[in-house]
Structures are given as C-alpha cells and as structure tokens.
Scaffold this active site. Structure first.
Site, short mmCIF file in Angstrom:
data_model
loop_
_atom_site.label_atom_id
_atom_site.label_comp_id
_atom_site.label_asym_id
_atom_site.label_seq_id
_atom_site.Cartn_x
_atom_site.Cartn_y
_atom_site.Cartn_z
N ASN A 102 0.80 -1.22 0.00
CA ASN A 102 0.00 0.00 0.00
C ASN A 102 0.84 1.27 0.00
O ASN A 102 0.36 2.33 -0.44
CB ASN A 102 -0.94 -0.01 1.21
CG ASN A 102 -1.56 1.34 1.47
OD1 ASN A 102 -2.44 1.79 0.73
ND2 ASN A 102 -1.10 2.02 2.52
N LYS A 104 3.26 3.11 -11.09
CA LYS A 104 2.02 2.38 -10.83
C LYS A 104 1.62 1.53 -12.03
O LYS A 104 1.09 0.43 -11.87
CB LYS A 104 0.90 3.36 -10.45
CG LYS A 104 1.15 4.10 -9.14
CD LYS A 104 1.31 3.15 -7.97
CE LYS A 104 1.35 3.88 -6.63
NZ LYS A 104 1.48 2.96 -5.48
N ALA A 137 4.13 6.12 -14.11
CA ALA A 137 4.96 5.07 -14.69
C ALA A 137 5.19 3.94 -13.69
O ALA A 137 5.12 2.75 -14.04
CB ALA A 137 6.30 5.65 -15.14
N SER A 188 -2.76 2.64 -8.70
CA SER A 188 -3.46 3.92 -8.80
C SER A 188 -4.11 4.00 -10.16
O SER A 188 -3.60 3.42 -11.14
CB SER A 188 -2.48 5.09 -8.63
OG SER A 188 -3.09 6.32 -8.96
N TYR A 228 5.35 8.87 -11.13
CA TYR A 228 4.45 8.10 -10.27
C TYR A 228 3.54 7.21 -11.12
O TYR A 228 3.37 6.03 -10.83
CB TYR A 228 3.63 9.07 -9.43
CG TYR A 228 2.60 8.45 -8.52
CD1 TYR A 228 2.96 7.95 -7.26
CD2 TYR A 228 1.26 8.40 -8.88
CE1 TYR A 228 2.00 7.42 -6.41
CE2 TYR A 228 0.30 7.87 -8.04
CZ TYR A 228 0.68 7.38 -6.81
OH TYR A 228 -0.27 6.85 -5.98
#
Length: 255
Positions: A90, A159, A157, A142, A155
């Site tokens: 997470n 996820k 990329a 995400s 970010y």
C-alpha cells in the site's frame, strides 16, 4: 469475509490514511497484522488507536526501499506470528509537478518507493506464502497507472509498472496457489493528495481538476478502499488472480 480470521497480513504504508483503514478492517475481521511503515511514531499511534498489542498488530518501522531491511522485517513478522497469508503493498509517495520541471534525484525517490519497494516486498514475502501452501497478494496501484495523470508522470509510470508486474507474478505463482490482484484508487482524500495543494498553483490546479472529474462528485475516502482489499484477501476471491480493479468514483481520465 470468509477465511480472514486468524490469518496474518503484512500491510505497508500501514500508518497512513488508506493503510490505517486497511489495518483497521483486517483487525475487525480477526486478521493479525504485521504493520510496516517508515514512521515509527505513527505506528505507535496506529496500535494505540486500534487498542491492539503485539499479539494482534505487530508494528515494524522500516524503509521499504532497502531490500535487506525489508527481508528482515518480513522474516520478523513471520517468526512473530508463525505464518504469513496475505501481503498488501500500500505504501506510496509523490510530488505534483510537470515532468520537465522535475530532476533525476526526484525520479529516483519516486521509483524507489512506488516500484522498487513493492518488488522488495514480493521478493521477501512470496517464499513464506509459497512455503505455507499459498496466499493472497493485493497491490495498491493507482488510476494514474491505468490512464495517466498530469503532474504525476513518474508516479504514473511506477504504478503502471506495478500493474504489469502484478499480472506477471500472478501467472508465475498461480501453480503455487498464490492469487495476485491490483486495486487502483482514484483521487482519495489522503495526506498525499492534500499535499498537492501546498505545492503552489500547479498542485492546486491538479487537485481541483481531479475533484471535478469524478462523476460521483466527491473525493474517495480512505474508508472506501479496505472492503475491496479484504474481499481480495479472502476465500471469496479464491478464483480471482491477475485482475486490476479501479476504485475511482467513475473517474476515467485527468487532464
């Protein structure tokens, strides 16, 4: 949910907004939790808020970007409870900025937390899951990784990479009775999203644009995510693997 009582789940980013609610849901379901977070004080508060001792919630402060420390933490959690059944990746972090205004040092930090960190957890935890006869992995990616997100290039990329990695690991470990699935939250009212507002006019523009793009006309809340994670971690999801599920209030894109 069926099959969660007395199971053991590792949760990263456990002391943050969504992570706290995931830990709370597992705790309520009777699942024992190995709570990992870089913030030791926040972990103490998590345990206090849940009214839980080490016999139910075992807190370990760890930087998930360092594999040796991750392996040691996972091994400690496994030794403490004597088993491991569930892994929930997470933890995440980002800064809102156009790609051409960012520098490689920032890319490295975003990649280390959002992509390398989950790889470290898989490497450390999967052998325990396999040795125990199987288990569940839920990776929190995400919607930025599915459809892109302005101001979150690296970010997104990471996820997107986590989604592809999860699909591959689902294939590789199916024979070992491992189920690997992905939850993709849309804009959620967490400290991370609120931090965008403090990053100047650009961050505020991103924040406002995300809110306007949600058909349900509200930001997600941390409490909106754990039910799906509990389901994917339970026996009710035994025939699901390699799936990517959006929890976004209907959000499909972000300009």
């Amino acid at each position: 949910m069926r099959g969660l009582e007395k199971r053991v789940a590792i949760v990263t980013g456990a002391a943050g907004g969504i992570g706290r609610e995931i830990c709370r849901r597992f705790f309520e379901e009777g699942t024992n939790v190995v709570a990992l977070d870089v913030n030791a004080d926040a972990l103490k508060k998590l345990a206090a808020d849940l009214g839980a001792g080490d016999e139910r919630v075992f807190c370990i402060a760890v930087d998930i970007t360092e594999y040796a420390n991750v392996k040691a933490a996972v091994d400690r959690g496994h030794s403490h409870f004597g088993r491991l059944d569930i892994l929930v990746n997470n933890a995440g972090w980002d800064v809102a900025s156009p790609f051409l205004k960012t520098e490689p040092e920032l890319w490295d930090k975003i990649i280390a937390i959002n992509l390398k960190g989950p790889l470290n957890l898989h490497k450390a935890a999967l052998p325990h899951l396999i040795a125990g006869g199987g288990g569940k992995v839920v990776n929190v990616a995400s919607d930025a990784g599915r459809v892109g997100s302005s101001g979150e290039s690296v970010y997104s990329a990471c996820k997107g990479g986590l989604i592809a990695f999860s699909k591959t690991i689902a294939r590789e470990t199916a024979r070992d009775n491992i189920r690997v699935n992905v939850v993709c939250p849309g804009p959620t009212d967490t400290a991370l999203l609120r931090s965008f507002v403090g990053e100047g006019e650009y961050g505020q523009k991103i924040y406002d644009g995300l809110k306007r793009a949600i058909p349900l006309k509200r930001l997600g809340q941390p409490q909106d995510i754990p039910g799906l994670i509990a389901f994917l971690s339970s026996e009710d999801a035994d025939f699901m693997t390699g799936q990517v599920i959006s929890v976004s209030g209907g959000l499909t894109m972000n300009g």
